[in-house]
Motif scaffolding. Structure first.
Motif, PDB file in Angstrom:
ATOM      1  N   GLY A  43       0.769  -1.234   0.000  1.00 26.01           N
ATOM      2  CA  GLY A  43       0.000   0.000   0.000  1.00 26.01           C
ATOM      3  C   GLY A  43       0.798   1.280   0.000  1.00 26.01           C
ATOM      4  N   LYS A  44       2.138   1.206  -0.182  1.00 20.66           N
ATOM      5  CA  LYS A  44       2.917   2.449  -0.173  1.00 20.66           C
ATOM      6  C   LYS A  44       2.576   3.339  -1.368  1.00 20.66           C
ATOM      7  CE  LYS A  44       7.058   0.462  -2.339  1.00 20.66           C
ATOM      8  NZ  LYS A  44       6.249  -0.510  -3.049  1.00 20.66           N
ATOM      9  N   THR A  45       2.305   2.716  -2.532  1.00 13.23           N
ATOM     10  CA  THR A  45       1.885   3.509  -3.690  1.00 13.23           C
ATOM     11  C   THR A  45       0.480   4.059  -3.474  1.00 13.23           C
ATOM     12  OG1 THR A  45       3.296   2.259  -5.203  1.00 13.23           O
ATOM     13  CG2 THR A  45       1.419   3.414  -6.166  1.00 13.23           C
ATOM     14  N   SER A  46      -0.350   3.314  -2.741  1.00 13.60           N
ATOM     15  CA  SER A  46      -1.697   3.805  -2.436  1.00 13.60           C
ATOM     16  C   SER A  46      -1.626   5.083  -1.619  1.00 13.60           C
ATOM     17  CB  SER A  46      -2.486   2.738  -1.679  1.00 13.60           C
ATOM     18  OG  SER A  46      -2.705   1.605  -2.507  1.00 13.60           O
ATOM     19  N   PHE A  47      -0.610   5.202  -0.766  1.00 12.87           N
ATOM     20  CA  PHE A  47      -0.440   6.443  -0.002  1.00 12.87           C
ATOM     21  C   PHE A  47      -0.278   7.632  -0.936  1.00 12.87           C
ATOM     22  CE2 PHE A  47       3.453   8.987   0.678  1.00 12.87           C
ATOM     23  CZ  PHE A  47       2.890  10.025   1.411  1.00 12.87           C
ATOM     24  N   VAL A  48       0.555   7.459  -1.979  1.00  8.45           N
ATOM     25  CA  VAL A  48       0.790   8.540  -2.943  1.00  8.45           C
ATOM     26  C   VAL A  48      -0.503   8.901  -3.660  1.00  8.45           C
ATOM     27  CG1 VAL A  48       2.111   9.240  -4.971  1.00  8.45           C
ATOM     28  CG2 VAL A  48       3.175   7.784  -3.231  1.00  8.45           C
ATOM     29  N   LYS A  49      -1.279   7.893  -4.054  1.00  3.82           N
ATOM     30  CA  LYS A  49      -2.526   8.136  -4.770  1.00  3.82           C
ATOM     31  C   LYS A  49      -3.567   8.793  -3.876  1.00  3.82           C
ATOM     32  CE  LYS A  49      -1.851   4.367  -8.092  1.00  3.82           C
ATOM     33  NZ  LYS A  49      -2.381   3.102  -8.632  1.00  3.82           N
ATOM     34  N   ILE A  50      -3.601   8.398  -2.610  1.00  8.16           N
ATOM     35  CA  ILE A  50      -4.565   9.029  -1.681  1.00  8.16           C
ATOM     36  C   ILE A  50      -4.233  10.505  -1.520  1.00  8.16           C
ATOM     37  CG2 ILE A  50      -5.335   9.090   0.715  1.00  8.16           C
ATOM     38  CD1 ILE A  50      -4.942   6.043   0.777  1.00  8.16           C
ATOM     39  N   LEU A  51      -2.955  10.831  -1.384  1.00  9.31           N
ATOM     40  CA  LEU A  51      -2.558  12.234  -1.238  1.00  9.31           C
ATOM     41  C   LEU A  51      -2.941  13.024  -2.481  1.00  9.31           C
ATOM     42  CD1 LEU A  51      -1.195  14.422   0.409  1.00  9.31           C
ATOM     43  CD2 LEU A  51       1.016  13.679  -0.513  1.00  9.31           C
ATOM     44  N   ARG A  52      -2.696  12.463  -3.641  1.00 12.07           N
ATOM     45  CA  ARG A  52      -3.093  13.139  -4.885  1.00 12.07           C
ATOM     46  C   ARG A  52      -4.607  13.320  -4.939  1.00 12.07           C
ATOM     47  NH1 ARG A  52       0.251  12.680  -9.518  1.00 12.07           N
ATOM     48  NH2 ARG A  52      -1.563  13.351 -10.702  1.00 12.07           N
ATOM     49  N   TYR A  53      -5.346  12.351  -4.457  1.00 15.86           N
ATOM     50  CA  TYR A  53      -6.812  12.427  -4.454  1.00 15.86           C
ATOM     51  C   TYR A  53      -7.296  13.537  -3.530  1.00 15.86           C
ATOM     52  CZ  TYR A  53     -11.680  10.901  -3.927  1.00 15.86           C
ATOM     53  OH  TYR A  53     -13.048  10.845  -3.908  1.00 15.86           O
ATOM     54  N   LEU A  54      -6.661  13.686  -2.375  1.00 16.77           N
ATOM     55  CA  LEU A  54      -7.085  14.697  -1.402  1.00 16.77           C
ATOM     56  C   LEU A  54      -6.815  16.120  -1.894  1.00 16.77           C
ATOM     57  CD1 LEU A  54      -5.997  12.954   1.911  1.00 16.77           C
ATOM     58  CD2 LEU A  54      -8.321  13.651   1.309  1.00 16.77           C
ATOM     59  N   VAL A  55      -5.779  16.300  -2.699  1.00 14.63           N
ATOM     60  CA  VAL A  55      -5.484  17.647  -3.193  1.00 14.63           C
ATOM     61  C   VAL A  55      -6.207  17.940  -4.507  1.00 14.63           C
ATOM     62  CG1 VAL A  55      -3.269  17.801  -2.008  1.00 14.63           C
ATOM     63  CG2 VAL A  55      -3.372  16.838  -4.331  1.00 14.63           C
ATOM     64  N   GLY A  56      -7.124  17.042  -4.923  1.00 12.25           N
ATOM     65  CA  GLY A  56      -7.974  17.353  -6.075  1.00 12.25           C
ATOM     66  C   GLY A  56      -7.849  16.415  -7.249  1.00 12.25           C
ATOM     67  N   GLY A  57      -7.083  15.329  -7.111  1.00 13.92           N
ATOM     68  CA  GLY A  57      -6.913  14.406  -8.220  1.00 13.92           C
ATOM     69  C   GLY A  57      -8.114  13.494  -8.417  1.00 13.92           C
ATOM     70  N   ASP A  58      -8.055  12.719  -9.494  1.00  9.35           N
ATOM     71  CA  ASP A  58      -9.135  11.768  -9.782  1.00  9.35           C
ATOM     72  C   ASP A  58      -9.051  10.565  -8.850  1.00  9.35           C
ATOM     73  OD1 ASP A  58     -10.008  13.368 -11.867  1.00  9.35           O
ATOM     74  OD2 ASP A  58      -8.748  12.339 -13.358  1.00  9.35           O
ATOM     75  N   LEU A  59     -10.201   9.926  -8.663  1.00 10.64           N
ATOM     76  CA  LEU A  59     -10.254   8.727  -7.828  1.00 10.64           C
ATOM     77  C   LEU A  59      -9.600   7.571  -8.576  1.00 10.64           C
ATOM     78  CD1 LEU A  59     -11.416   7.394  -5.214  1.00 10.64           C
ATOM     79  CD2 LEU A  59     -13.395   6.740  -6.608  1.00 10.64           C
ATOM     80  N   PRO A  60      -8.570   6.946  -8.006  1.00  5.94           N
ATOM     81  CA  PRO A  60      -7.934   5.800  -8.666  1.00  5.94           C
ATOM     82  C   PRO A  60      -8.944   4.675  -8.868  1.00  5.94           C
ATOM     83  CG  PRO A  60      -6.554   6.614  -6.869  1.00  5.94           C
ATOM     84  CD  PRO A  60      -7.884   7.304  -6.746  1.00  5.94           C
ATOM     85  N   PRO A  61      -8.886   3.976  -9.984  1.00  8.08           N
ATOM     86  CA  PRO A  61      -9.858   2.901 -10.264  1.00  8.08           C
ATOM     87  C   PRO A  61      -9.896   1.838  -9.178  1.00  8.08           C
ATOM     88  CG  PRO A  61      -8.581   3.423 -12.229  1.00  8.08           C
ATOM     89  CD  PRO A  61      -7.944   4.171 -11.102  1.00  8.08           C
ATOM     90  N   GLU A  62      -8.726   1.529  -8.588  1.00 11.01           N
ATOM     91  CA  GLU A  62      -8.710   0.459  -7.586  1.00 11.01           C
ATOM     92  C   GLU A  62      -9.399   0.858  -6.286  1.00 11.01           C
ATOM     93  OE1 GLU A  62      -4.531   2.382  -7.537  1.00 11.01           O
ATOM     94  OE2 GLU A  62      -6.145   1.939  -8.963  1.00 11.01           O
TER      95      GLU A  62
END
Length: 580
Positions: A43-62
């Motif tokens: 889940g270390k990459t998931s941490f990066v995606k969650i941070l991107r999501y919180l600052v306005g990024g798209d929801l990752p498909p997974e």
């Protein structure tokens, strides 16, 4: 420090707490992990995606899983205050469903407790990155794509679909250049694509009505205008006769009557000739006494004497014949006189009719029927439409042709403007170039590192990180690491970025362990020097290799987060469970 903590409303989620400077999020790799299993299962990459999501990024498909439907992600972020330059922590929360709302708790950076996603991005653009209102690029998403990378295909791109001019604007903005000037490359890019698309459509026959040959269209327009003007002149000279049809009918009747008289006259002329010839051929009438004397002489010569009774009868016959001949001649003469009289009458009547017809024909020639006039007006309107259509097509062709000329002018202006901008900001750029060179020399003792910043022939800002030698994947990853650090530091100094840079393990995987040790030492030193967080996510086995091969040059202990992730069990990862 920008990121204080990252969490989720799901109690199984492992909350991560961060500190200043270098932060290393470690995912323990165990022997029970299967060889073919994803290295991101912890889940270390998931941490990066969650941070991107919180600052306005798209929801990752997974993340579109029923396990997360009712949960929210949260992050404690140091956000600037609107009334001062200071920052205070606020908890930013964004759910999975709905995903278009962002909530804030604590801090005074934002006035409302809930923002729409677009409002949250706009606030970041103005208050966090200080992007000018008139600049369309870079967007906050593009800037976060470099500060919190999830794609490592190119040092200068934040994602694969990013165009060259967008990359140039983003990098130039972080290095301190004007986004308004650099963003003008986008207008040229759109013009170029528009011109190519139109020309391709014309070549492929998709726009059959469009002809790009201006000379042909201009000649066609001249011809169409001449026809239109001629029709206008004709209509202007027309006199409308509302009784045109009656006059035309009268002319037709007169013509038919004249033709009848002509036919009758021809017949009478033939009759006159016949009568005259007949009169000429008639035998001249001889007196009865002369005939009697001739008969007596004939019979006397042969010795025969006619009695008086016979002579009297012959005289009577001769008188009767004379009467018949005289009567016939009188009848023929009367017929001839009547025919000649009728011919004279026909000539007189025909002259009168012809004069009447001439007057009617002159009227018809100088006037038109109302229906004809209205039809002419409709034809003129149709011709006007043809002229207007050709004019529009010519204007379109001129516009398309002018795209190339416009692009040449705008490109020259943009190239000059970008060069001037780089010259005006030369001192800032030289600092970034110098830092890039120093970092390259620290990582590689046998290679030269150069950062090239220039305007391309199309006016696009080109930022090219170069390390001499082979262009291996590992070298490209080092170029990405160095460029991200240089841009982050320049942006922080210019007040154009939050104090954070995040790199996931795929960036370091292709790099030699000794160079990774140098990169981490550099990241730790510069993060302390310039006051930003440098967060790195690494697998434990890779980190152990880096430390062991650095000959004591790098010790990760002070930087490793207290919370460690593991792939040993389903509950050891960041979410505390594995997705279906």
């Amino acid at each position: 420090m920008f990121l204080g903590r990252l969490s989720c409303s799901d109690p199984r989620f492992k909350t991560l707490t961060f500190h200043e400077g270098l932060n290393i999020l470690v995912a323990d790799r165990t022997e029970v992990s299967e060889q073919g299993e994803s290295r991101n299962s912890s889940g270390k990459t998931s941490f990066v995606k969650i941070l991107r999501y919180l600052v306005g990024g798209d929801l990752p498909p997974e993340f579109r899983s029923h396990h997360l439907d009712n949960h929210v992600f949260s992050a404690e972020l140091a956000l600037p205050q609107s009334h001062s330059g200071d920052s205070s922590f606020a908890t930013v929360t964004r759910g999975i469903r709905p995903s278009n709302r962002v909530r804030f708790v604590g801090g005074t950076a934002l006035g409302d407790p809930e923002y729409r996603l677009d409002e949250w991005k706009t606030w970041q653009a103005r208050q966090l990155f200080h992007i000018p209102e008139g600049a369309e690029r870079p967007t906050t998403g593009q800037l976060w794509a470099q500060l919190v990378r999830t794609w490592f295909g190119s040092p200068v791109k934040g994602f694969s679909a990013e165009s060259d001019w967008e990359s140039g604007v983003r990098l130039g903005f972080m290095l301190g250049l004007s986004p308004e000037i650099l963003g003008r490359a986008g207008e040229l890019d759109r013009l170029e694509k528009q011109g190519k698309a139109i020309r391709k459509a014309v070549r492929d026959g998709a726009l059959t009505h469009l002809n790009l040959d201006e000379s042909d269209l201009r000649a066609e327009l001249v011809k169409a205008r001449r026809h239109r003007d001629h029709m206008q002149e004709q209509l202007h000279s027309f006199r409308v006769d509302e009784q045109y049809s009656e006059h035309q009918h009268e002319a037709d009747n007169l013509t038919r009557e004249i033709e009848r008289l002509n036919n009758e006259g021809l017949s009478l002329q033939r009759r006159v000739r016949e009568l005259r010839q007949t009169l000429l051929n008639e035998v001249t009438v001889t007196s009865s006494q002369e005939l009697t004397d001739k008969v007596e002489r004939v019979y006397a010569e042969i010795g025969v004497t006619l009695p008086d009774l016979i002579l009297r009868r012959y005289t009577d016959v001769a008188a009767f014949h004379e009467s018949v001949v005289r009567n016939r001649r009188m009848f023929l003469q009367q017929e001839l006189d009547a025919a000649e009289a009728r011919l004279t009458a026909i000539d007189r009547e025909r002259t009168i009719l012809d004069q009447r017809r001439s007057r009617v024909l002159v009227l018809l020639r100088e006037t038109v029927a109302l229906d004809t006039f209205l039809s002419g007006q409709r034809d003129l309107a149709a011709r006007e439409a043809v002229v207007a259509d050709i004019e529009r097509r010519l204007a379109d062709a001129q516009t398309i042709s002018s795209i190339s000329d416009t692009m040449k002018i705008k490109t020259a202006e943009l190239v000059a403007a970008v060069r001037t901008e780089t010259q005006d900001r030369g001192e800032q750029l030289e600092e970034s170039i110098s830092l890039f060179n120093e970092l390259g020399a620290e990582i590689y003792s046998d290679r030269d590192a150069t950062l090239l910043i220039r305007a391309s022939a199309k006016g696009v800002l080109k930022v090219e990180p170069r390390i001499s030698g082979d262009a291996s994947t590992g070298v490209k990853s080092v170029e990405t690491f160095m460029l991200d650090l240089v841009c982050t530091i320049a942006a922080i100094k210019a007040g154009r970025a939050p104090r954070i840079l995040v790199h996931d393990s795929p960036l370091f995987d292709p790099i030699d362990s000794r160079q990774v040790a140098s990169c981490l030492n550099i990241g730790a030193r510069l993060a302390d020097q310039y006051g930003f967080q440098y967060i790195v996510a690494l697998n434990s086995d890779f980190l152990d290799s880096v430390q062991s091969q650095s000959d004591g040059a790098f010790d990760a202990t002070p930087y490793v987060l207290d919370r460690r992730l593991t792939d040993e069990s389903d509950t050891g990862g960041l979410f505390g469970f594995r997705f279906d």
